[in-house]
Motif scaffolding. Structure first.
Motif, mmCIF file in Angstrom:
data_model
loop_
_atom_site.group_PDB
_atom_site.id
_atom_site.type_symbol
_atom_site.label_atom_id
_atom_site.label_comp_id
_atom_site.label_asym_id
_atom_site.label_seq_id
_atom_site.Cartn_x
_atom_site.Cartn_y
_atom_site.Cartn_z
ATOM 1 N N LYS A 1 0.850 -1.185 0.000
ATOM 2 C CA LYS A 1 0.000 0.000 0.000
ATOM 3 C C LYS A 1 0.886 1.234 0.000
ATOM 4 N N LEU A 2 0.399 2.299 -0.626
ATOM 5 C CA LEU A 2 1.125 3.558 -0.650
ATOM 6 C C LEU A 2 0.123 4.690 -0.509
ATOM 7 N N SER A 3 0.368 5.576 0.468
ATOM 8 C CA SER A 3 -0.523 6.718 0.712
ATOM 9 C C SER A 3 0.206 8.014 0.395
ATOM 10 N N LEU A 4 -0.378 8.806 -0.500
ATOM 11 C CA LEU A 4 0.202 10.083 -0.888
ATOM 12 C C LEU A 4 -0.647 11.220 -0.333
ATOM 13 N N GLY A 5 0.011 12.241 0.225
ATOM 14 C CA GLY A 5 -0.671 13.419 0.737
ATOM 15 C C GLY A 5 -0.326 14.639 -0.106
ATOM 16 N N THR B 1 -5.067 17.525 1.981
ATOM 17 C CA THR B 1 -5.294 18.122 3.294
ATOM 18 C C THR B 1 -4.423 19.367 3.422
ATOM 19 N N GLY B 2 -4.490 20.029 4.581
ATOM 20 C CA GLY B 2 -3.725 21.240 4.796
ATOM 21 C C GLY B 2 -2.263 20.968 5.081
ATOM 22 N N TYR B 3 -1.469 22.040 5.128
ATOM 23 C CA TYR B 3 -0.025 21.891 5.309
ATOM 24 C C TYR B 3 0.321 21.160 6.601
ATOM 25 N N PHE C 1 0.536 9.208 6.028
ATOM 26 C CA PHE C 1 1.031 9.357 4.664
ATOM 27 C C PHE C 1 2.421 8.747 4.556
ATOM 28 N N ASP C 2 2.687 8.134 3.393
ATOM 29 C CA ASP C 2 4.023 7.619 3.109
ATOM 30 C C ASP C 2 4.877 8.686 2.419
ATOM 31 N N ILE C 3 4.253 9.456 1.527
ATOM 32 C CA ILE C 3 4.930 10.532 0.810
ATOM 33 C C ILE C 3 3.980 11.723 0.773
#
Length: 302
Positions: free
Chosen positions: A94-98, A130-132, A144-146
């Motif tokens: 799995k990979l989560s990007l923000g 999402t926000g900073y 998040f991963d990245i």
């Protein structure tokens, strides 16, 4: 305890005869006996009951438990090794990007995500805006991963590493009917009497501090009002409640009522790709490699 001792133990369990077990390990029977004896000494546990008359042995209750446990560990190791190879090759995971919620996804990121999905369809890819502050905290907490964010938001965070992507030009967003909207060569000091709409410190504290310093360096302390979110910021600009410093890629630019002005002397900000060095998700390295290769192709093509 070493590999040779464990190998001698396993074969002795299977054969229940030290002579036969020694031939499978390709050592003498006496050498096998010594290795098992050393193992028993280290464990402070008798593993076999020896029958010197017919040269056969049988496991003690403790030896049986030890054998079953090691056999289970051996199977688990095989499964773990297989899973690791699948992850390394991109066939699972799995990979989560923000991504920052107020801006468009740039073309290089779009293409990298598309290419990654084509090459590694078995990896579950999750994207969230999402926000900073949510990006930086999510990276540290493992949500998040990245992430893709401004450098100022991850600067001096020890566990976070990053790669520069590009400079993001700053713009001043204001109503097209504003008296200064159609003028050129404007600087920040020209807006010293305006109200600037910013986000709360708990959302963009680092960015706010940088903005305040920029204004002070320009020679004034700005009047500010805090909008809770991007939609409210946009609404307040549209109704003339204030103006806002934002990026050239902001969704605010979509409003037909708003002018995006370039101010002389206002520096662009570095946009980065960041990840947590303590996050050992193998898909991070795979995605970074895909993105790096894609960026090299873009540079070559240009």
């Amino acid at each position: 305890m070493n590999e040779t001792q464990l190998k001698c133990f396993f074969y002795a369990c299977e054969c229940l005869n030290f002579t036969e077990a020694a031939s499978k390990v390709f050592i003498t029977q006496s050498a096998l006996s010594r290795n098992i004896a050393k193992l028993e000494d280290e464990l402070a546990l008798q593993l076999f009951i020896r029958d010197t008359g017919n040269k056969r042995v049988r496991l003690t209750p403790g030896g049986t438990v030890f054998y079953n446990g090691l056999r289970t560990m051996k199977e688990q190791f095989k499964e773990l090794s297989c899973a690791a190879k699948k992850a390394e090759s991109g066939h699972s995971g799995k990979l989560s990007l923000g991504i920052f919620e107020a801006e468009y996804v740039d073309e290089s990121l779009q293409k990298a995500i598309q290419e990654f999905s084509l090459q590694y369809p078995e990896v579950e890819l999750n994207l969230q805006k999402t926000g900073y502050k949510g990006l930086a905290s999510g990276l540290q907490e493992g949500t998040f991963d990245i992430i893709f964010t401004l450098f100022v938001e991850i600067e001096n965070r020890n566990s976070i590493v990053y790669d520069d992507m590009y400079y993001l030009p700053a713009r001043l967003a204001l109503l097209k009917t504003h008296p200064l909207a159609d003028q050129s060569n404007l600087t920040l000091i020209d807006f010293k009497d305006e109200t600037f709409i910013i986000f709360p410190n708990e959302v963009a504290g680092r960015l706010n501090r940088l903005f305040m310093k920029t204004c002070q360096d320009a020679g004034f302390t700005p009047k500010t009002v805090m909008a809770p979110d991007l939609k409210t910021q946009l609404l307040w600009i549209e109704i003339g409640r204030g103006i806002a410093v934002t990026s050239a890629r902001s969704y605010i630019a979509n409003s037909p009522e708003i002018e995006m002005i370039k101010l002389a002397g206002m520096d662009a900000m570095m946009y980065v790709r960041a990840w947590n060095k303590e996050n050992y998700n193998p898909t991070i390295a795979i995605f970074n490699n895909v993105m790096d290769q894609h960026r090299k192709l873009l540079k070559w093509a240009s």
